[in-house]
Design an enzyme around this catalytic site. Structure first.
Site, PDB file in Angstrom:
ATOM      1  N   GLY A 163      24.531  27.759  -8.377  1.00  0.00           N
ATOM      2  CA  GLY A 163      23.639  28.893  -8.627  1.00  0.00           C
ATOM      3  C   GLY A 163      24.127  29.741  -9.791  1.00  0.00           C
ATOM      4  O   GLY A 163      25.312  29.736 -10.128  1.00  0.00           O
ATOM      5  N   GLY A 211      23.279  19.256  -6.467  1.00  0.00           N
ATOM      6  CA  GLY A 211      23.104  17.828  -6.225  1.00  0.00           C
ATOM      7  C   GLY A 211      24.344  17.044  -6.573  1.00  0.00           C
ATOM      8  O   GLY A 211      25.057  17.372  -7.521  1.00  0.00           O
ATOM      9  N   GLY A 259      31.228  27.259  -7.955  1.00  0.00           N
ATOM     10  CA  GLY A 259      31.534  27.937  -6.694  1.00  0.00           C
ATOM     11  C   GLY A 259      32.249  27.019  -5.730  1.00  0.00           C
ATOM     12  O   GLY A 259      32.963  26.099  -6.162  1.00  0.00           O
ATOM     13  N   THR A 291      31.040  32.727  -8.152  1.00  0.00           N
ATOM     14  CA  THR A 291      30.189  32.895  -6.978  1.00  0.00           C
ATOM     15  C   THR A 291      29.603  34.291  -6.951  1.00  0.00           C
ATOM     16  O   THR A 291      30.339  35.275  -6.986  1.00  0.00           O
ATOM     17  CB  THR A 291      30.945  32.669  -5.652  1.00  0.00           C
ATOM     18  OG1 THR A 291      30.263  33.390  -4.621  1.00  0.00           O
ATOM     19  CG2 THR A 291      32.369  33.148  -5.698  1.00  0.00           C
ATOM     20  N   ASP A 294      28.174  35.364  -4.436  1.00  0.00           N
ATOM     21  CA  ASP A 294      28.371  35.836  -3.058  1.00  0.00           C
ATOM     22  C   ASP A 294      29.789  36.379  -2.830  1.00  0.00           C
ATOM     23  O   ASP A 294      30.062  36.925  -1.769  1.00  0.00           O
ATOM     24  CB  ASP A 294      28.117  34.693  -2.068  1.00  0.00           C
ATOM     25  CG  ASP A 294      26.668  34.257  -2.051  1.00  0.00           C
ATOM     26  OD1 ASP A 294      25.830  34.983  -2.614  1.00  0.00           O
ATOM     27  OD2 ASP A 294      26.377  33.191  -1.472  1.00  0.00           O
ATOM     28  N   MET A 311      21.222  38.258  -1.613  1.00  0.00           N
ATOM     29  CA  MET A 311      21.905  36.969  -1.442  1.00  0.00           C
ATOM     30  C   MET A 311      23.172  37.140  -0.623  1.00  0.00           C
ATOM     31  O   MET A 311      23.680  38.252  -0.455  1.00  0.00           O
ATOM     32  CB  MET A 311      22.219  36.362  -2.792  1.00  0.00           C
ATOM     33  CG  MET A 311      20.998  35.754  -3.438  1.00  0.00           C
ATOM     34  SD  MET A 311      21.414  34.783  -4.866  1.00  0.00           S
ATOM     35  CE  MET A 311      19.831  33.979  -5.173  1.00  0.00           C
ATOM     36  N   TYR A 337      16.708  36.584  -7.220  1.00  0.00           N
ATOM     37  CA  TYR A 337      16.871  35.997  -8.558  1.00  0.00           C
ATOM     38  C   TYR A 337      16.936  37.067  -9.646  1.00  0.00           C
ATOM     39  O   TYR A 337      17.563  36.867 -10.684  1.00  0.00           O
ATOM     40  CB  TYR A 337      15.750  34.992  -8.835  1.00  0.00           C
ATOM     41  CG  TYR A 337      15.800  33.813  -7.881  1.00  0.00           C
ATOM     42  CD1 TYR A 337      16.924  32.992  -7.818  1.00  0.00           C
ATOM     43  CD2 TYR A 337      14.758  33.537  -7.009  1.00  0.00           C
ATOM     44  CE1 TYR A 337      17.013  31.937  -6.934  1.00  0.00           C
ATOM     45  CE2 TYR A 337      14.822  32.470  -6.112  1.00  0.00           C
ATOM     46  CZ  TYR A 337      15.956  31.679  -6.075  1.00  0.00           C
ATOM     47  OH  TYR A 337      16.038  30.644  -5.193  1.00  0.00           O
TER      48      TYR A 337
HETATM   49  N1  ADP Z   1      31.728  18.128  -1.154  1.00  0.00           N
HETATM   50  C1  ADP Z   1      31.336  17.889  -2.403  1.00  0.00           C
HETATM   51  N2  ADP Z   1      31.739  16.775  -3.042  1.00  0.00           N
HETATM   52  C2  ADP Z   1      31.349  16.488  -4.298  1.00  0.00           C
HETATM   53  N3  ADP Z   1      30.523  17.280  -5.014  1.00  0.00           N
HETATM   54  C3  ADP Z   1      30.110  18.388  -4.440  1.00  0.00           C
HETATM   55  C4  ADP Z   1      30.473  18.769  -3.107  1.00  0.00           C
HETATM   56  N4  ADP Z   1      29.887  19.940  -2.811  1.00  0.00           N
HETATM   57  C5  ADP Z   1      29.177  20.288  -3.907  1.00  0.00           C
HETATM   58  N5  ADP Z   1      29.304  19.352  -4.863  1.00  0.00           N
HETATM   59  C6  ADP Z   1      28.659  19.383  -6.169  1.00  0.00           C
HETATM   60  O1  ADP Z   1      29.094  20.535  -6.890  1.00  0.00           O
HETATM   61  C7  ADP Z   1      28.013  21.080  -7.628  1.00  0.00           C
HETATM   62  C8  ADP Z   1      27.905  22.545  -7.341  1.00  0.00           C
HETATM   63  O2  ADP Z   1      27.762  22.778  -5.943  1.00  0.00           O
HETATM   64  P1  ADP Z   1      26.781  23.868  -5.381  1.00  0.00           P
HETATM   65  O3  ADP Z   1      27.053  24.024  -3.936  1.00  0.00           O
HETATM   66  O4  ADP Z   1      25.387  23.557  -5.779  1.00  0.00           O
HETATM   67  O5  ADP Z   1      27.150  25.175  -6.185  1.00  0.00           O
HETATM   68  P2  ADP Z   1      28.453  26.050  -6.256  1.00  0.00           P
HETATM   69  O6  ADP Z   1      29.439  25.327  -7.111  1.00  0.00           O
HETATM   70  O7  ADP Z   1      27.986  27.280  -6.906  1.00  0.00           O
HETATM   71  O8  ADP Z   1      28.922  26.249  -4.858  1.00  0.00           O
HETATM   72  C9  ADP Z   1      26.771  20.307  -7.236  1.00  0.00           C
HETATM   73  O9  ADP Z   1      26.414  19.431  -8.287  1.00  0.00           O
HETATM   74  C10 ADP Z   1      27.180  19.568  -5.996  1.00  0.00           C
HETATM   75  O10 ADP Z   1      26.541  18.345  -5.841  1.00  0.00           O
HETATM   76  O1  FBP Z   2      17.857  29.088  -4.795  1.00  0.00           O
HETATM   77  P1  FBP Z   2      19.170  28.518  -5.211  1.00  0.00           P
HETATM   78  O2  FBP Z   2      19.276  28.314  -6.665  1.00  0.00           O
HETATM   79  O3  FBP Z   2      19.536  27.297  -4.449  1.00  0.00           O
HETATM   80  O4  FBP Z   2      20.275  29.573  -4.926  1.00  0.00           O
HETATM   81  C1  FBP Z   2      20.307  30.375  -3.816  1.00  0.00           C
HETATM   82  C2  FBP Z   2      21.666  30.558  -3.310  1.00  0.00           C
HETATM   83  O5  FBP Z   2      22.709  30.606  -4.227  1.00  0.00           O
HETATM   84  C3  FBP Z   2      23.688  31.530  -3.799  1.00  0.00           C
HETATM   85  O6  FBP Z   2      23.668  32.547  -4.740  1.00  0.00           O
HETATM   86  C4  FBP Z   2      25.077  31.025  -3.761  1.00  0.00           C
HETATM   87  O7  FBP Z   2      25.179  29.841  -4.413  1.00  0.00           O
HETATM   88  P2  FBP Z   2      26.441  29.407  -5.250  1.00  0.00           P
HETATM   89  O8  FBP Z   2      27.488  28.988  -4.266  1.00  0.00           O
HETATM   90  O9  FBP Z   2      25.920  28.307  -6.082  1.00  0.00           O
HETATM   91  O10 FBP Z   2      26.909  30.577  -6.090  1.00  0.00           O
HETATM   92  C5  FBP Z   2      23.255  31.951  -2.425  1.00  0.00           C
HETATM   93  O11 FBP Z   2      23.614  33.226  -2.067  1.00  0.00           O
HETATM   94  C6  FBP Z   2      21.796  31.742  -2.477  1.00  0.00           C
HETATM   95  O12 FBP Z   2      21.244  31.467  -1.257  1.00  0.00           O
HETATM   96 MG    MG Z   3      28.169  27.414  -3.186  1.00  0.00          MG
END
Ligand code: ADP
Ligand code: FBP
Ligand code: MG
Length: 460
Positions: free
Chosen positions: A89, A156, A180, A209, A211, A254, A369
């Site tokens: 995000g 993804g 994050g 992050t 959050d 959020m 957003y």
């Molecule tokens: N357990 C995991 N193993 C491998 N890739 C991961 C895992 N968790 C998240 N990712 C990948 O890291 C990227 C960011 O994760 P996401 O949860 O969308 O956002 P954030 O990094 O902000 O927490 C995404 O492309 C996701 O597919």
């Molecule tokens: O609608 P999106 O792009 O999936 O993002 C929403 C979410 O992203 C967040 O900001 C946190 O996501 P990240 O871990 O990617 O920073 C959440 O608080 C919120 O629910």
């Molecule tokens: Mg996250």
């Protein structure tokens, strides 16, 4: 969780043989209240009683490696190609971090080639690896003035080996992952795949992050800018609610698992009567429940202002057999899809007040957003720049599988294993939540709720 010094050590690719461009500047530097010298460490804990619990001499107490430039570095800057990716995000300050990385690499270390991978980890797949863009100081000069990320971001999963293939094919020596909790996990898998192939590639994380839910970092970059923006919406809703008969203002912010934005924005606006966060469950019904409290509030004051974090009250959907309101299942990155607590509150408060003869004027907004897309404020801009500098120094000195973070106001290296080991949450027994309760005058609990999960406290 028990943390020993060994679990805080950061992996190094090898011996540092090259002179750093900072070696002369560092020759006279010593640790002070404003600087941590190379080789010194930053203590994990900061109270006398926490330290005393170990009964360990200070050199054996859990501590982080200090971030910052080294006199000798591992990589020969003239041969380095660096890569940058932004994941997950959006968050204020992403462009500031990109800019800081590029400028530090190019200007001070004279790194000639820096590639920005497009649209998060998607940019590291075989299909997209050729879409990476060349980043230069000229290209990034003005990007800190806007929110978002010039590289794009995505959710993804991607295959770790395929991503490593991309790093090899694009000649990457140092990879910066700005992400994050998910991004840090992905960086861990990427690092493991690199290590399995015996490759000499450093992976350094910059924790991102909105959050503020990543551990071992005082506060995440962009958080201040985000909650400042959220404050505007609380103030707006408070004005609306106070000017309407039986006004009910609700702002949903959020915070999937952590209610930091809701708590800080509510404190800053100082206009909320009730703050609801994921860490503190609440009951809707009953004489001590949330709805009864809101009714009393509206009767006494004429209106009520509620700030709710999106992850609050998720148990209510199941417990009351309520429609999930878009909840259940996971997104492409495996993050839980939440039920819409804002809509649930709006419906149930409206029904309750109407039945009580207090037909409400509802003012509900979800500015999510609009909050996370803002540019970084001045404070966050400085913070992002300094994190970027620390990340470049760490990478050039051959540190890997670690993130840079600010801990107790010092910049440190945190191994990925720790970054992904726990979640930072508002502690219902801590002083932040106490300040929220003092400010709102809301009760510590609304009605009977199942035992709350305890927020992890302490490290050792
Ligand atoms: N357990 C995991 N193993 C491998 N890739 C991961 C895992 N968790 C998240 N990712 C990948 O890291 C990227 C960011 O994760 P996401 O949860 O969308 O956002 P954030 O990094 O902000 O927490 C995404 O492309 C996701 O597919
Ligand atoms: O609608 P999106 O792009 O999936 O993002 C929403 C979410 O992203 C967040 O900001 C946190 O996501 P990240 O871990 O990617 O920073 C959440 O608080 C919120 O629910
Ligand atoms: Mg996250």
């Amino acid at each position: 969780m028990t943390l020993h010094l060994d679990s805080l050590r950061v992996r190094r690719l090898g011996e540092c043989r090259y002179d750093s461009p900072f070696s002369e500047m560092l020759s006279t530097k010593q640790t002070s209240p404003h600087y941590v010298a190379e080789g010194d460490r930053v203590l994990l804990e900061d109270t006398v009683s926490m330290l005393a619990e170990h009964s360990l001499p200070s050199v054996q107490a859990p501590s982080f490696e200090a971030a910052g430039p080294r006199r000798k570095i591992y990589f020969d800057p003239a041969r380095v190609t660096a890569g940058i990716v932004t994941c997950g995000g959006l968050c204020p300050g992403l462009n500031n971090v990109i800019r800081g990385l590029v400028q530090e690499l190019a200007v001070h270390y004279q790194v000639k080639r820096i590639l920005g991978f497009r649209n998060g980890l998607q940019g590291l797949t075989a299909e997209n690896r050729d879409t990476a863009v060349e980043l230069t100081p000229e290209r990034v000069r003005e990007i800190h003035n806007v929110g978002g990320t010039i590289l794009g971001s995505s959710r993804g999963g991607q295959d770790a080996d395929e991503m490593v293939d991309t790093l090899v094919m694009r000649g990457i020596d140092i990879m910066f992952v700005i992400g994050g909790d998910g991004g840090m996990r992905a960086a861990t898998f990427l690092s493991e795949a690199i290590r399995a192939r015996g490759l000499d590639i450093a992976v350094i994380g910059v924790p991102k992050t909105i959050d503020n839910d990543l551990p071992f970092t005082d506060q995440s970059f962009g958080f201040q800018s985000a909650f400042a923006r959220a404050t505007d919406f609380i103030s707006a809703v408070a004005v609306e609610a106070s000017a309407s008969p039986n006004g009910v203002g609700i702002v949903k912010l959020m915070g999937r698992h952590s209610g930091f934005i809701a708590s800080y924005a509510a404190l800053a606006a100082n206009a909320a009567d009730i703050v609801l966060i994921p860490e503190v469950p609440f009951a809707l019904d009953g004489p001590d429940g949330l709805l009864a409290h809101i009714e009393n509030h509206v009767r006494a004051k004429g209106f009520v202002v509620i700030v709710v974090a999106e992850g609050a009250g998720q148990d209510l959907f199941d417990r009351h057999g309520l429609p999930q309101l878009n909840g259940r299942g996971t997104d492409a990155s495996g993050n839980l899809k939440l039920g819409n607590i804002g809509e649930l509150l709006k419906e149930s408060i409206s029904a309750h007040l109407t039945a009580a003869g207090l037909a409400p004027t509802m003012r509900y907004i979800d500015p999510s957003y609009a909050v996370r897309s803002v540019a970084a404020n001045a404070y966050d801009s400085v913070y992002c720049l300094r994190l970027a500098h620390a990340a470049v120094h760490a990478a050039m000195a051959g540190r890997t599988e670690a993130a840079v973070a600010r801990w107790r106001r010092r910049f440190v290296h945190v191994p990925f294993s720790l970054m992904t080991s726990r979640r930072n949450q508002v502690d219902p027994d801590g002083d932040l939540w106490m300040s929220v309760l003092e400010t709102t005058c809301q009760p510590a609990e609304f009605g009977w709720v199942p035992d709350r999960e305890r927020v992890p406290t302490g490290f050792c």
